[in-house]
Scaffold this motif. Sequence first.
Motif, PDB file in Angstrom:
ATOM      1  N   ALA A 128      33.618  26.128  38.245  1.00  0.00           N
ATOM      2  CA  ALA A 128      33.522  24.701  38.561  1.00  0.00           C
ATOM      3  C   ALA A 128      34.763  23.958  38.069  1.00  0.00           C
ATOM      4  N   LEU A 129      35.240  24.311  36.858  1.00  0.00           N
ATOM      5  CA  LEU A 129      36.428  23.643  36.313  1.00  0.00           C
ATOM      6  C   LEU A 129      37.677  24.020  37.120  1.00  0.00           C
ATOM      7  N   ALA A 130      37.777  25.301  37.492  1.00  0.00           N
ATOM      8  CA  ALA A 130      38.957  25.752  38.245  1.00  0.00           C
ATOM      9  C   ALA A 130      39.024  25.069  39.609  1.00  0.00           C
ATOM     10  N   ARG A 131      37.845  24.809  40.201  1.00  0.00           N
ATOM     11  CA  ARG A 131      37.839  24.091  41.493  1.00  0.00           C
ATOM     12  C   ARG A 131      38.462  22.697  41.335  1.00  0.00           C
ATOM     13  N   LEU A 132      38.140  22.016  40.235  1.00  0.00           N
ATOM     14  CA  LEU A 132      38.716  20.684  39.995  1.00  0.00           C
ATOM     15  C   LEU A 132      40.230  20.780  39.782  1.00  0.00           C
ATOM     16  N   VAL A 133      40.654  21.806  39.054  1.00  0.00           N
ATOM     17  CA  VAL A 133      42.097  21.981  38.813  1.00  0.00           C
ATOM     18  C   VAL A 133      42.821  22.166  40.144  1.00  0.00           C
ATOM     19  N   GLN A 134      42.255  22.995  41.029  1.00  0.00           N
ATOM     20  CA  GLN A 134      42.930  23.251  42.304  1.00  0.00           C
ATOM     21  C   GLN A 134      42.924  22.002  43.194  1.00  0.00           C
ATOM     22  N   GLN A 135      41.834  21.231  43.109  1.00  0.00           N
ATOM     23  CA  GLN A 135      41.794  19.977  43.866  1.00  0.00           C
ATOM     24  C   GLN A 135      42.890  19.017  43.385  1.00  0.00           C
ATOM     25  N   ALA A 136      43.039  18.933  42.063  1.00  0.00           N
ATOM     26  CA  ALA A 136      44.067  18.042  41.501  1.00  0.00           C
ATOM     27  C   ALA A 136      45.466  18.485  41.937  1.00  0.00           C
ATOM     28  N   LEU A 137      45.705  19.792  41.914  1.00  0.00           N
ATOM     29  CA  LEU A 137      47.008  20.317  42.352  1.00  0.00           C
ATOM     30  C   LEU A 137      47.272  19.940  43.811  1.00  0.00           C
ATOM     31  N   ARG A 138      46.256  20.183  44.656  1.00  0.00           N
ATOM     32  CA  ARG A 138      46.377  19.921  46.095  1.00  0.00           C
ATOM     33  C   ARG A 138      46.672  18.439  46.330  1.00  0.00           C
ATOM     34  N   GLU A 139      45.908  17.584  45.653  1.00  0.00           N
ATOM     35  CA  GLU A 139      46.081  16.148  45.863  1.00  0.00           C
ATOM     36  C   GLU A 139      47.441  15.651  45.386  1.00  0.00           C
ATOM     37  N   ALA A 140      48.036  16.379  44.440  1.00  0.00           N
ATOM     38  CA  ALA A 140      49.372  15.976  43.958  1.00  0.00           C
ATOM     39  C   ALA A 140      50.472  16.591  44.815  1.00  0.00           C
ATOM     40  N   GLY A 141      50.078  17.398  45.827  1.00  0.00           N
ATOM     41  CA  GLY A 141      51.087  18.030  46.679  1.00  0.00           C
ATOM     42  C   GLY A 141      51.667  19.305  46.096  1.00  0.00           C
ATOM     43  N   LEU A 142      50.930  19.924  45.160  1.00  0.00           N
ATOM     44  CA  LEU A 142      51.393  21.182  44.553  1.00  0.00           C
ATOM     45  C   LEU A 142      50.537  22.336  45.074  1.00  0.00           C
ATOM     46  N   PRO A 143      51.051  23.573  45.014  1.00  0.00           N
ATOM     47  CA  PRO A 143      50.273  24.710  45.519  1.00  0.00           C
ATOM     48  C   PRO A 143      49.041  24.975  44.652  1.00  0.00           C
ATOM     49  N   GLU A 144      47.869  25.127  45.277  1.00  0.00           N
ATOM     50  CA  GLU A 144      46.675  25.321  44.439  1.00  0.00           C
ATOM     51  C   GLU A 144      46.670  26.693  43.777  1.00  0.00           C
ATOM     52  N   ASP A 145      47.458  27.633  44.300  1.00  0.00           N
ATOM     53  CA  ASP A 145      47.569  28.932  43.632  1.00  0.00           C
ATOM     54  C   ASP A 145      48.325  28.855  42.313  1.00  0.00           C
ATOM     55  N   ALA A 146      48.817  27.677  41.965  1.00  0.00           N
ATOM     56  CA  ALA A 146      49.511  27.541  40.682  1.00  0.00           C
ATOM     57  C   ALA A 146      48.561  27.768  39.509  1.00  0.00           C
ATOM     58  N   VAL A 147      47.265  27.568  39.724  1.00  0.00           N
ATOM     59  CA  VAL A 147      46.272  27.940  38.706  1.00  0.00           C
ATOM     60  C   VAL A 147      45.134  28.662  39.417  1.00  0.00           C
ATOM     61  N   GLN A 148      44.969  29.939  39.122  1.00  0.00           N
ATOM     62  CA  GLN A 148      43.907  30.715  39.752  1.00  0.00           C
ATOM     63  C   GLN A 148      42.995  31.298  38.685  1.00  0.00           C
ATOM     64  N   LEU A 149      41.708  31.249  38.968  1.00  0.00           N
ATOM     65  CA  LEU A 149      40.738  31.872  38.071  1.00  0.00           C
ATOM     66  C   LEU A 149      40.344  33.229  38.657  1.00  0.00           C
ATOM     67  N   VAL A 150      40.334  34.263  37.840  1.00  0.00           N
ATOM     68  CA  VAL A 150      39.838  35.564  38.287  1.00  0.00           C
ATOM     69  C   VAL A 150      38.336  35.415  38.512  1.00  0.00           C
ATOM     70  N   GLN A 151      37.895  35.618  39.741  1.00  0.00           N
ATOM     71  CA  GLN A 151      36.516  35.268  40.103  1.00  0.00           C
ATOM     72  C   GLN A 151      35.524  36.401  39.833  1.00  0.00           C
ATOM     73  N   THR A 152      36.027  37.563  39.425  1.00  0.00           N
ATOM     74  CA  THR A 152      35.102  38.647  39.108  1.00  0.00           C
ATOM     75  C   THR A 152      35.035  38.855  37.599  1.00  0.00           C
ATOM     76  N   THR A 153      33.882  39.271  37.106  1.00  0.00           N
ATOM     77  CA  THR A 153      33.742  39.525  35.672  1.00  0.00           C
ATOM     78  C   THR A 153      33.972  41.001  35.357  1.00  0.00           C
ATOM     79  N   ASP A 154      34.381  41.768  36.341  1.00  0.00           N
ATOM     80  CA  ASP A 154      34.662  43.198  36.167  1.00  0.00           C
ATOM     81  C   ASP A 154      35.758  43.375  35.108  1.00  0.00           C
ATOM     82  N   ARG A 155      35.514  44.249  34.128  1.00  0.00           N
ATOM     83  CA  ARG A 155      36.492  44.467  33.059  1.00  0.00           C
ATOM     84  C   ARG A 155      37.822  45.015  33.574  1.00  0.00           C
ATOM     85  N   GLU A 156      37.728  45.760  34.676  1.00  0.00           N
ATOM     86  CA  GLU A 156      38.920  46.367  35.285  1.00  0.00           C
ATOM     87  C   GLU A 156      39.982  45.305  35.622  1.00  0.00           C
ATOM     88  N   ALA A 157      39.517  44.092  35.896  1.00  0.00           N
ATOM     89  CA  ALA A 157      40.440  43.019  36.275  1.00  0.00           C
ATOM     90  C   ALA A 157      41.444  42.728  35.158  1.00  0.00           C
TER      91      ALA A 157
END
Lengths: 426, 426
Positions: free
Chosen positions: B162-191
């Motif tokens: 939920a927090l990462a979604r807000l971060v990406q929205q803020a990036l997008r709205e400022a005209g920055l790439p939302e991939d600038a902050v990405q959350l690993v969406q799996t809890t798999d330890r291998e990640a």
Amino acid sequence: MNALNVAEYVQTLGLQARQAAARMARADAATRNRALTRLAALLRHSAAPLAEANGRDLERAAAAGLPAPLQDRLKLTPTVIETVAQGCEQLAAMPDIVGEVTSLRQQPSGIRVGQMRVPIGVFGMVFESRPNVTVEAASLSIKSGNAAILRGGSEAIESNKALARLVQQALREAGLPEDAVQLVQTTDREAVGQLIAMPTYVDLVIPRGGKGLIERISREAKVPVIKHLDGNCHTYVDDPVDLEMAVRVTDNAKTQKYSPCNASEGLLVARGVAPAFLPRMGAVFAAKGVEMRCDAQAKAILQAVPGAQLKDATEQDWYEEYLAPIISIKVVAGVDEAIAHINRYSSHHTDAILTRDHLHAQRFLREVDSASVMVNASTRFADGFEYGLGAEIGISTDKFHARGPVGIEGLTSLKWVVLGQGEVRG
Amino acid sequence: MNALNVAEYVQTLGLQARQAAARMARADAATRNRALTRLAALLRHSAAPLAEANGRDLERAAAAGLPAPLQDRLKLTPTVIETVAQGCEQLAAMPDIVGEVTSLRQQPSGIRVGQMRVPIGVFGMVFESRPNVTVEAASLSIKSGNAAILRGGSEAIESNKALARLVQQALREAGLPEDAVQLVQTTDREAVGQLIAMPTYVDLVIPRGGKGLIERISREAKVPVIKHLDGNCHTYVDDPVDLEMAVRVTDNAKTQKYSPCNASEGLLVARGVAPAFLPRMGAVFAAKGVEMRCDAQAKAILQAVPGAQLKDATEQDWYEEYLAPIISIKVVAGVDEAIAHINRYSSHHTDAILTRDHLHAQRFLREVDSASVMVNASTRFADGFEYGLGAEIGISTDKFHARGPVGIEGLTSLKWVVLGQGEVRG
């Protein structure tokens, strides 16, 4: 020595270095500088014993059939000795940075906070062939208040032992612990494995030599490594540019010497200036016997140059560090493509733009992700002496801690200093 | 996802981060600051969805029987959200350091040489439990012009998403790439294994959590790690000292909070002041239920203190980070023995001297080999906010690159900038 004895021996060096490092960190600048000037004097007065030790290495090298260039690099000529002696004196004359505290800033709680520059502690240096590195590393270590363990190449062991004896004599005469600079006295390979794997005694390892050595040490080290992998440097000739300057600087960047890591291996040319620039540049390379590995556009222009040795560049050529009279050449649309090409293929060592356009220069400086970025200068300037560092222990292609030419500052770290009057945290 | 898919997924995040990093490095300060203030606003206006996501994590934690303190750390209370929102605004208000060039110094060759502060590129952050770290790491990354890949604890996955979604929205709205902050969406330890082993895409890894996590990452990482192992901090009460101040500061250093890494775990007392200081200090500790693990001299003095919980210290106690109402106490001859003890047993995090003697203070500052050295202040001050860094992504106990509290500067590196007018090397 067997493997177990070698490991024990190197651990003993480590323990001794750690103890010496504490005393070096406490020593004042005048004492450390005295050791350096004393070392310069000892080097100048030891021509005979140094020549004798070096002669034994050279004899062994000749008997083993070492290639002539490697035999050359082994030589401790009077010129080499005078150069390292002068290096010691120059270091002694430089300002002392150990113990320097940055401005102490008052914080809302009342405490004042700053940073103090302090020696790293103990560093290990692993190097090949040239014995003068023994003195360069020793003098940088003394100036920066560290202790060093030096492991030179087996082919230079007698020369290195003779030089290390002078270093220890200089330390002793200045009232410093002679264990502050120790040479690993065995040529057993196992010693390197031990030296890079004892974080209790060694804080940092600096390998200097071929790519194989550096890759092995980076892979196996249990302590931080300041590594210099390779120098795939570029010169980009922008549009607009002063053609005469562009030819002169590109020529220097490629041909002044072929073997240094800061020689340019790739030439990028903006499409707008390629028809005017490349024929003049190609004529210079043709005259000097430099082979040109070209993309299709560059080749089409250069085919008109008499005597030009042209080849088609492969994808691999864009990655290549030739260290030879070979250069890759590519025509690009402009500064955007040049920056993208460099950030993709360069080894992040040194890249230069030659241009009259101020905005292109600013973008190149900011966006090229290399240790050194240059405007209107030869990549050959990427060097500790040319940058005014006084000396250089290596050139780092990492982004961490030390980037580019590493001098005394790279052998220190900053610790935080807090001055209070009994403040507590609320 | 199976292991192969997890690896591919994390590599895709890496590629996207690398591309976003190039755009972040080019973005101007105003745009990056706009993303931060936008993020603060979004956090404040998203109380309901954040509470909902956090509620799911808390339910799962309760069902799994997670200990109460860990459940507490999971909570995204309105206070926590307001604090991180204010943190974003404070960062936005701070001066921009990206692109800053130090004084360009003219060299004998004519070139001018300086250093430019630039983003590191991409960093990976691996952390446990507290979801607010997601926002702290994201905002530091945006401010410093980097891209980040965040991997939080599995127990906080819904809150983090939920927090990462807000971060990406803020990036997008400022005209920055939302991939600038990405959350690993799996809890798999291998990640995690993949994230720390792809130097092509990730330049730096910062683990934040228990010692086990940090040791695993340091051991397995193929990229540099800013690591914070443990905080065995000391307070040394010198002779002469203001006794009232010494009691107040030592009390704060140990008892203000027991769990932080900058709490003092060891108390050293100069022999000359021990008979006057220890009974007063011991009474405070006794009243607060702090167990004292003493050497023989300290115990002999403290035995007279009513209610004191005394134990004999073992060799292991000098190394211990208790993070609990326990302190080790040793009487030393003076500043020399104090420095020697600290350099031997401390974790090189933070150590303080309480003294009236100026020379002792200077020696302690210079000779104690720790990331923070303090005079007359509580070790609890070792913190990015207290040091004026504006924010803190961790505290490094390494000597390399970043030492002590790491703020924006620790997420940048210095590259060399050379400006010429067509100079060549002779």
